[in-house]
Design an enzyme around this catalytic site. Structure first.
Site, PDB file in Angstrom:
ATOM      1  N   CYS A  90       3.236  30.024   9.878  1.00 28.18           N
ATOM      2  CA  CYS A  90       3.979  30.351  11.095  1.00 28.18           C
ATOM      3  C   CYS A  90       5.458  29.967  10.954  1.00 28.18           C
ATOM      4  O   CYS A  90       6.176  30.590  10.193  1.00 28.18           O
ATOM      5  CB  CYS A  90       3.306  29.695  12.303  1.00 28.18           C
ATOM      6  SG  CYS A  90       3.840  30.391  13.871  1.00 28.18           S
ATOM      7  N   HIS A 139      -2.653  30.944  11.864  1.00 31.57           N
ATOM      8  CA  HIS A 139      -2.845  29.497  11.702  1.00 31.57           C
ATOM      9  C   HIS A 139      -4.239  29.163  11.168  1.00 31.57           C
ATOM     10  O   HIS A 139      -5.146  28.902  11.954  1.00 31.57           O
ATOM     11  CB  HIS A 139      -2.688  28.812  13.058  1.00 31.57           C
ATOM     12  CG  HIS A 139      -1.276  28.720  13.529  1.00 31.57           C
ATOM     13  ND1 HIS A 139      -0.456  27.660  13.223  1.00 31.57           N
ATOM     14  CD2 HIS A 139      -0.546  29.548  14.291  1.00 31.57           C
ATOM     15  CE1 HIS A 139       0.733  27.833  13.778  1.00 31.57           C
ATOM     16  NE2 HIS A 139       0.709  28.977  14.435  1.00 31.57           N
ATOM     17  N   GLU A 187      -5.326  26.465   9.981  1.00 27.21           N
ATOM     18  CA  GLU A 187      -5.727  25.091  10.329  1.00 27.21           C
ATOM     19  C   GLU A 187      -6.367  25.012  11.712  1.00 27.21           C
ATOM     20  O   GLU A 187      -6.959  24.004  12.060  1.00 27.21           O
ATOM     21  CB  GLU A 187      -4.512  24.146  10.240  1.00 27.21           C
ATOM     22  CG  GLU A 187      -3.541  24.174  11.411  1.00 27.21           C
ATOM     23  CD  GLU A 187      -2.547  25.329  11.373  1.00 27.21           C
ATOM     24  OE1 GLU A 187      -2.749  26.254  10.565  1.00 27.21           O
ATOM     25  OE2 GLU A 187      -1.587  25.321  12.165  1.00 27.21           O
TER      26      GLU A 187
END
Lengths: 82, 229
Positions: free
Chosen positions: B86, B203, B205
């Protein structure tokens, strides 16, 4: 010395913000707007008094940080009285 | 695998990615402040998501000139793996380590939702655990995720198989309507020429445990662990 730097989107790069402004102006009754492009204006005051050196410095600033030349063009004016 | 997570003023996914990596690799990443001069010996450098410097001037433009970036650029050019998520992707384009840049979303809206991605390559350190051309679900959360590159750069990326992920439909359909933000060629992530640098807007994660809604992001960190041990 005062430097006024104009940063504009290159031709062909879509400008959704310009489009949104154009639509908003249209809804306010401003007809006949063919295109809107939004850019940035940056004013700097330099200690440098030699216009040639100041110009070279501003060019380097634009290339390194102020503009992203992938999508943006830049131009600037120097005002020695400013 | 020893990872280093760079923390900029305005980073807000640095802890998420650190926790994901710790849980998957068993080793806590080193958190490195952006004002430091050097990243100590590391297997991978992570540039996390967030809004470094409040996105002033352009997303990632200020962070690209943070003191730590000189060392990161040098290490990346020598082959150290770098993952930019990002805002990290935005920073990588602003440094020139990756071509093109991320413009405001075509809708001018902040978009926070899951998207379907097609994994374009599985022969990289970042994606070896994924299925080739498989469709995965990962969230995006950004205002400036609209990937732009000029025609020549785009052709270079396509011809050299440097697109990592594309926005697609559930079954992998590559169509405009599945493009959330106007990105050229539905590009969600790209590699550098050598393949040691990946920048992506989604994302991974954020989807590393079932309790978070899925595990599709986990495979990226498992891939890295597999490749880097």
């Amino acid at each position: 010395m005062k430097a006024t730097i104009r940063i504009t989107l290159k031709n062909g790069v879509l400008d959704p913000q310009g489009k949104a402004i154009q639509n908003a102006l249209g809804s306010l009754g401003f007809d006949g707007i063919e295109n809107v492009r939004q850019g940035k204006l940056i004013e700097l005051h330099l200690a440098q008094s030699d216009p040639e050196k100041a110009g070279a410095e501003i060019t380097e600033m634009c290339e390194k940080l102020l503009a992203n030349t992938v999508i943006e063009n830049y131009s600037f004016e120097l005002d020695e009285q400013g | 695998m020893q990872a280093s997570v760079i923390v900029f003023p305005g980073s807000n996914c640095d802890r998420d990615v650190a926790v994901a990596i710790k849980n998957i690799t068993g080793r806590m990443p080193e958190m490195v402040w952006h004002g430091d001069a050097e990243v100590s010996k590391t297997d991978i450098i992570i540039l996390p998501g967030g809004f470094s410097y409040g996105d002033y001037l352009r997303s990632g433009a200020m962070a690209a000139h943070s003191p730590i970036m000189k060392d990161i650029i040098a290490k990346a050019k020598h082959g150290t793996p770098v993952l930019g998520i990002c805002n990290g992707f935005q920073i990588l384009t602003e440094t020139g380590l990756l071509p093109g840049l991320l413009m405001p979303n075509a809708s001018l809206k902040f978009i926070c939702r899951n998207v379907n991605l097609r994994v374009e390559r599985t022969d990289t350190i970042f994606t070896n655990r994924y299925e080739h051309r498989g469709v995965i679900t990962i969230p995006i959360a950004n205002h400036d995720g609209n990937y732009f590159a000029d025609d020549d750069t785009l052709a270079e990326l396509e011809d050299n198989d440097r697109v990592a992920f594309r926005y697609v439909g559930e079954k992998g359909e590559l169509e405009d309507r599945h493009n959330p933000n106007g990105s050229r060629n539905n590009i969600a992530g790209i590699y550098n020429k050598r393949g040691n640098i990946l920048g992506l807007m989604p994302h991974p994660e954020r989807l590393v445990e079932q309790i978070l809604g899925g595990c599709d992001g986990r495979l990226m960190f498992e891939s890295l662990l597999e490749a880097l041990h």
